[in-house]
Design a protein around this motif. Structure first.
Motif, PDB file in Angstrom:
ATOM      1  N   ASN A  96      -6.628 -14.275  10.326  1.00 54.64           N
ATOM      2  CA  ASN A  96      -6.772 -13.874  11.732  1.00 54.64           C
ATOM      3  C   ASN A  96      -8.231 -13.680  12.149  1.00 54.64           C
ATOM      4  OD1 ASN A  96      -4.057 -13.989  12.302  1.00 54.64           O
ATOM      5  ND2 ASN A  96      -3.718 -11.874  11.648  1.00 54.64           N
ATOM      6  N   ARG A  97      -9.119 -14.456  11.594  1.00 51.12           N
ATOM      7  CA  ARG A  97     -10.523 -14.416  12.007  1.00 51.12           C
ATOM      8  C   ARG A  97     -10.820 -15.546  12.995  1.00 51.12           C
ATOM      9  NH1 ARG A  97     -14.050 -10.505  10.826  1.00 51.12           N
ATOM     10  NH2 ARG A  97     -15.593 -12.130  10.889  1.00 51.12           N
ATOM     11  N   VAL A  98     -10.296 -16.743  12.697  1.00 48.64           N
ATOM     12  CA  VAL A  98     -10.544 -17.909  13.557  1.00 48.64           C
ATOM     13  C   VAL A  98      -9.234 -18.644  13.767  1.00 48.64           C
ATOM     14  CG1 VAL A  98     -11.781 -20.086  13.786  1.00 48.64           C
ATOM     15  CG2 VAL A  98     -12.901 -18.159  12.689  1.00 48.64           C
ATOM     16  N   TRP A  99      -8.906 -18.857  15.053  1.00 49.83           N
ATOM     17  CA  TRP A  99      -7.755 -19.656  15.427  1.00 49.83           C
ATOM     18  C   TRP A  99      -8.246 -20.915  16.118  1.00 49.83           C
ATOM     19  CZ3 TRP A  99      -4.267 -15.573  18.289  1.00 49.83           C
ATOM     20  CH2 TRP A  99      -3.783 -14.645  17.359  1.00 49.83           C
ATOM     21  N   VAL A 119      -0.105 -26.273  19.680  1.00 51.83           N
ATOM     22  CA  VAL A 119      -0.059 -25.480  18.451  1.00 51.83           C
ATOM     23  C   VAL A 119      -1.296 -24.600  18.343  1.00 51.83           C
ATOM     24  CG1 VAL A 119       1.305 -27.141  17.150  1.00 51.83           C
ATOM     25  CG2 VAL A 119      -1.152 -27.283  17.072  1.00 51.83           C
ATOM     26  N   VAL A 120      -1.156 -23.476  17.609  1.00 56.98           N
ATOM     27  CA  VAL A 120      -2.273 -22.602  17.259  1.00 56.98           C
ATOM     28  C   VAL A 120      -2.250 -22.443  15.742  1.00 56.98           C
ATOM     29  CG1 VAL A 120      -3.249 -20.284  17.447  1.00 56.98           C
ATOM     30  CG2 VAL A 120      -2.270 -21.365  19.450  1.00 56.98           C
ATOM     31  N   LEU A 121      -3.382 -22.752  15.106  1.00 56.35           N
ATOM     32  CA  LEU A 121      -3.517 -22.649  13.651  1.00 56.35           C
ATOM     33  C   LEU A 121      -4.490 -21.537  13.290  1.00 56.35           C
ATOM     34  CD1 LEU A 121      -3.971 -26.405  12.683  1.00 56.35           C
ATOM     35  CD2 LEU A 121      -1.932 -25.040  12.387  1.00 56.35           C
ATOM     36  N   ASP A 122      -4.208 -20.873  12.185  1.00 51.44           N
ATOM     37  CA  ASP A 122      -5.156 -19.923  11.609  1.00 51.44           C
ATOM     38  C   ASP A 122      -5.929 -20.691  10.549  1.00 51.44           C
ATOM     39  OD1 ASP A 122      -6.579 -17.849  10.579  1.00 51.44           O
ATOM     40  OD2 ASP A 122      -4.845 -16.590  10.097  1.00 51.44           O
ATOM     41  N   LEU A 123      -7.254 -20.687  10.637  1.00 51.81           N
ATOM     42  CA  LEU A 123      -8.046 -21.475   9.707  1.00 51.81           C
ATOM     43  C   LEU A 123      -8.097 -20.883   8.300  1.00 51.81           C
ATOM     44  CD1 LEU A 123     -11.130 -22.870  11.661  1.00 51.81           C
ATOM     45  CD2 LEU A 123      -9.075 -24.030  10.920  1.00 51.81           C
ATOM     46  N   TYR A 124      -7.719 -19.619   8.119  1.00 49.07           N
ATOM     47  CA  TYR A 124      -7.786 -19.017   6.784  1.00 49.07           C
ATOM     48  C   TYR A 124      -6.870 -19.742   5.812  1.00 49.07           C
ATOM     49  CZ  TYR A 124      -7.138 -15.731   2.968  1.00 49.07           C
ATOM     50  OH  TYR A 124      -7.051 -15.167   1.732  1.00 49.07           O
ATOM     51  N   GLY A 125      -5.638 -19.819   6.125  1.00 44.77           N
ATOM     52  CA  GLY A 125      -4.697 -20.517   5.255  1.00 44.77           C
ATOM     53  C   GLY A 125      -4.266 -21.844   5.825  1.00 44.77           C
ATOM     54  N   TYR A 127      -2.409 -22.368   8.390  1.00 43.60           N
ATOM     55  CA  TYR A 127      -0.983 -22.335   8.663  1.00 43.60           C
ATOM     56  C   TYR A 127      -0.756 -22.166  10.158  1.00 43.60           C
ATOM     57  CZ  TYR A 127      -1.576 -17.253   8.735  1.00 43.60           C
ATOM     58  OH  TYR A 127      -1.997 -15.982   9.022  1.00 43.60           O
ATOM     59  N   LEU A 128       0.428 -22.541  10.545  1.00 45.67           N
ATOM     60  CA  LEU A 128       0.817 -22.545  11.947  1.00 45.67           C
ATOM     61  C   LEU A 128       1.183 -21.135  12.387  1.00 45.67           C
ATOM     62  CD1 LEU A 128       1.354 -24.706  14.186  1.00 45.67           C
ATOM     63  CD2 LEU A 128       3.717 -24.671  13.447  1.00 45.67           C
ATOM     64  N   LEU A 129       0.522 -20.649  13.434  1.00 44.45           N
ATOM     65  CA  LEU A 129       0.868 -19.343  14.000  1.00 44.45           C
ATOM     66  C   LEU A 129       1.970 -19.467  15.042  1.00 44.45           C
ATOM     67  CD1 LEU A 129      -2.588 -17.613  14.453  1.00 44.45           C
ATOM     68  CD2 LEU A 129      -0.714 -16.841  13.013  1.00 44.45           C
ATOM     69  N   SER A 130       1.814 -20.437  15.963  1.00 47.16           N
ATOM     70  CA  SER A 130       2.828 -20.629  16.999  1.00 47.16           C
ATOM     71  C   SER A 130       2.762 -22.055  17.513  1.00 47.16           C
ATOM     72  CB  SER A 130       2.629 -19.639  18.150  1.00 47.16           C
ATOM     73  OG  SER A 130       1.396 -19.876  18.783  1.00 47.16           O
ATOM     74  N   TRP A 131       3.853 -22.477  18.126  1.00 48.74           N
ATOM     75  CA  TRP A 131       3.917 -23.803  18.717  1.00 48.74           C
ATOM     76  C   TRP A 131       4.911 -23.794  19.862  1.00 48.74           C
ATOM     77  CZ3 TRP A 131       8.604 -26.297  18.710  1.00 48.74           C
ATOM     78  CH2 TRP A 131       9.566 -25.794  17.834  1.00 48.74           C
ATOM     79  N   VAL A 145       1.329 -20.539  24.306  1.00 49.72           N
ATOM     80  CA  VAL A 145       1.280 -20.648  22.853  1.00 49.72           C
ATOM     81  C   VAL A 145       0.323 -19.606  22.261  1.00 49.72           C
ATOM     82  CG1 VAL A 145      -0.517 -22.412  22.519  1.00 49.72           C
ATOM     83  CG2 VAL A 145       1.419 -22.348  21.002  1.00 49.72           C
ATOM     84  N   PHE A 146      -0.759 -19.274  22.981  1.00 48.59           N
ATOM     85  CA  PHE A 146      -1.661 -18.215  22.514  1.00 48.59           C
ATOM     86  C   PHE A 146      -1.000 -16.841  22.618  1.00 48.59           C
ATOM     87  CE2 PHE A 146      -5.375 -21.025  22.476  1.00 48.59           C
ATOM     88  CZ  PHE A 146      -6.038 -20.513  21.379  1.00 48.59           C
ATOM     89  N   GLN A 147      -0.220 -16.619  23.670  1.00 50.81           N
ATOM     90  CA  GLN A 147       0.493 -15.347  23.803  1.00 50.81           C
ATOM     91  C   GLN A 147       1.511 -15.186  22.675  1.00 50.81           C
ATOM     92  OE1 GLN A 147       2.014 -15.705  27.782  1.00 50.81           O
ATOM     93  NE2 GLN A 147       0.174 -14.807  28.716  1.00 50.81           N
ATOM     94  N   MET A 148       2.176 -16.263  22.301  1.00 49.29           N
ATOM     95  CA  MET A 148       3.126 -16.215  21.190  1.00 49.29           C
ATOM     96  C   MET A 148       2.401 -15.907  19.875  1.00 49.29           C
ATOM     97  SD  MET A 148       5.490 -19.472  22.357  1.00 49.29           S
ATOM     98  CE  MET A 148       6.231 -19.705  20.775  1.00 49.29           C
ATOM     99  N   ALA A 149       1.217 -16.504  19.679  1.00 52.67           N
ATOM    100  CA  ALA A 149       0.441 -16.253  18.456  1.00 52.67           C
ATOM    101  C   ALA A 149      -0.048 -14.808  18.424  1.00 52.67           C
ATOM    102  CB  ALA A 149      -0.742 -17.215  18.385  1.00 52.67           C
ATOM    103  N   LYS A 150      -0.413 -14.276  19.582  1.00 48.68           N
ATOM    104  CA  LYS A 150      -0.870 -12.880  19.678  1.00 48.68           C
ATOM    105  C   LYS A 150       0.262 -11.921  19.271  1.00 48.68           C
ATOM    106  CE  LYS A 150      -2.485  -9.557  23.085  1.00 48.68           C
ATOM    107  NZ  LYS A 150      -2.761  -9.347  24.517  1.00 48.68           N
ATOM    108  N   GLN A 151       1.485 -12.194  19.758  1.00 50.00           N
ATOM    109  CA  GLN A 151       2.624 -11.339  19.399  1.00 50.00           C
ATOM    110  C   GLN A 151       2.920 -11.420  17.908  1.00 50.00           C
ATOM    111  OE1 GLN A 151       5.791 -12.759  21.898  1.00 50.00           O
ATOM    112  NE2 GLN A 151       5.483 -11.128  23.411  1.00 50.00           N
ATOM    113  N   LYS A 152       2.838 -12.590  17.332  1.00 48.41           N
ATOM    114  CA  LYS A 152       3.150 -12.778  15.914  1.00 48.41           C
ATOM    115  C   LYS A 152       2.109 -12.125  15.008  1.00 48.41           C
ATOM    116  CE  LYS A 152       4.467 -16.291  12.590  1.00 48.41           C
ATOM    117  NZ  LYS A 152       4.665 -17.715  12.341  1.00 48.41           N
ATOM    118  N   ALA A 153       0.811 -12.242  15.392  1.00 47.34           N
ATOM    119  CA  ALA A 153      -0.280 -11.732  14.549  1.00 47.34           C
ATOM    120  C   ALA A 153      -0.586 -10.271  14.864  1.00 47.34           C
ATOM    121  CB  ALA A 153      -1.531 -12.572  14.741  1.00 47.34           C
ATOM    122  N   GLY A 154      -0.105  -9.759  15.968  1.00 51.19           N
ATOM    123  CA  GLY A 154      -0.383  -8.361  16.338  1.00 51.19           C
ATOM    124  C   GLY A 154      -1.691  -8.181  17.075  1.00 51.19           C
TER     125      GLY A 154
END
Length: 158
Positions: A96-99, A119-125, A127-131, A145-154
């Motif tokens: 959760n440093r760079v999406w 899609v929104v990817l987290d560059l650390y692993g 992996y797919l955060l949301s789509w 899609v960013f709002q969905m990623a925000k809810q998933k990652a907190g």
């Protein structure tokens, strides 16, 4: 000594008369190509070709006055370009440093229908955060899609 009659018109003068007549009839929007076809319909006793009509029209400064086709001008869309903070350093040390985001268009049913995959990817692993799949490519799909990623990652990535 040969006598020249003044009332006899040369073919060029007769063609010029026809050109001026057809120009007025067609509201000054006929070029040499169409003018040649229209003159050939008159069934003259001599042949008339494009070069002759073009020369006569050029000598007498007769040009087709046609309207330019209208261009569909779409207003320039605003583009936002962020600073290059990664400097192509895609390897991250923590989650959760760079999406990153991407939108891909896909056609189906013999290219009759298209859908967009956001899609929104987290560059650390990596992996797919949301789509989300949308029928059109609009900013609402990218925002959602960013709002969905925000809810998933907190929360949002910095």
């Amino acid at each position: 000594m040969v006598k020249v009659q003044k009332n006899v018109r040369t073919p060029d003068q007769e063609i010029l008369k026809l050109v001026k007549q057809l120009e007025a009839q067609h509201k000054h929007c006929v070029g040499y190509d169409k003018m040649t076809r229209l003159i050939k319909r008159e069934r003259l006793s001599y042949t008339v070709n494009k070069k002759r009509v073009m020369r006569i029209m050029k000598e007498h400064n007769i040009k087709a006055d046609y309207r330019q086709p209208k261009r569909k001008r779409v207003q320039e869309q605003e583009t936002y370009e962020a600073q290059n903070t990664l400097n192509r350093q895609f390897e991250q040390a923590a989650a959760n440093r760079v999406w990153v985001t991407d939108t891909t268009e896909s056609a189906y049913n013999i290219r009759k229908y298209k859908v967009r995959l956001h899609v929104v990817l987290d560059l650390y692993g990596q992996y797919l955060l949301s789509w989300i799949i949308t029928p059109t490519e609009t900013s609402t799909g990218a925002i959602k899609v960013f709002q969905m990623a925000k809810q998933k990652a907190g929360g949002l990535a910095p």
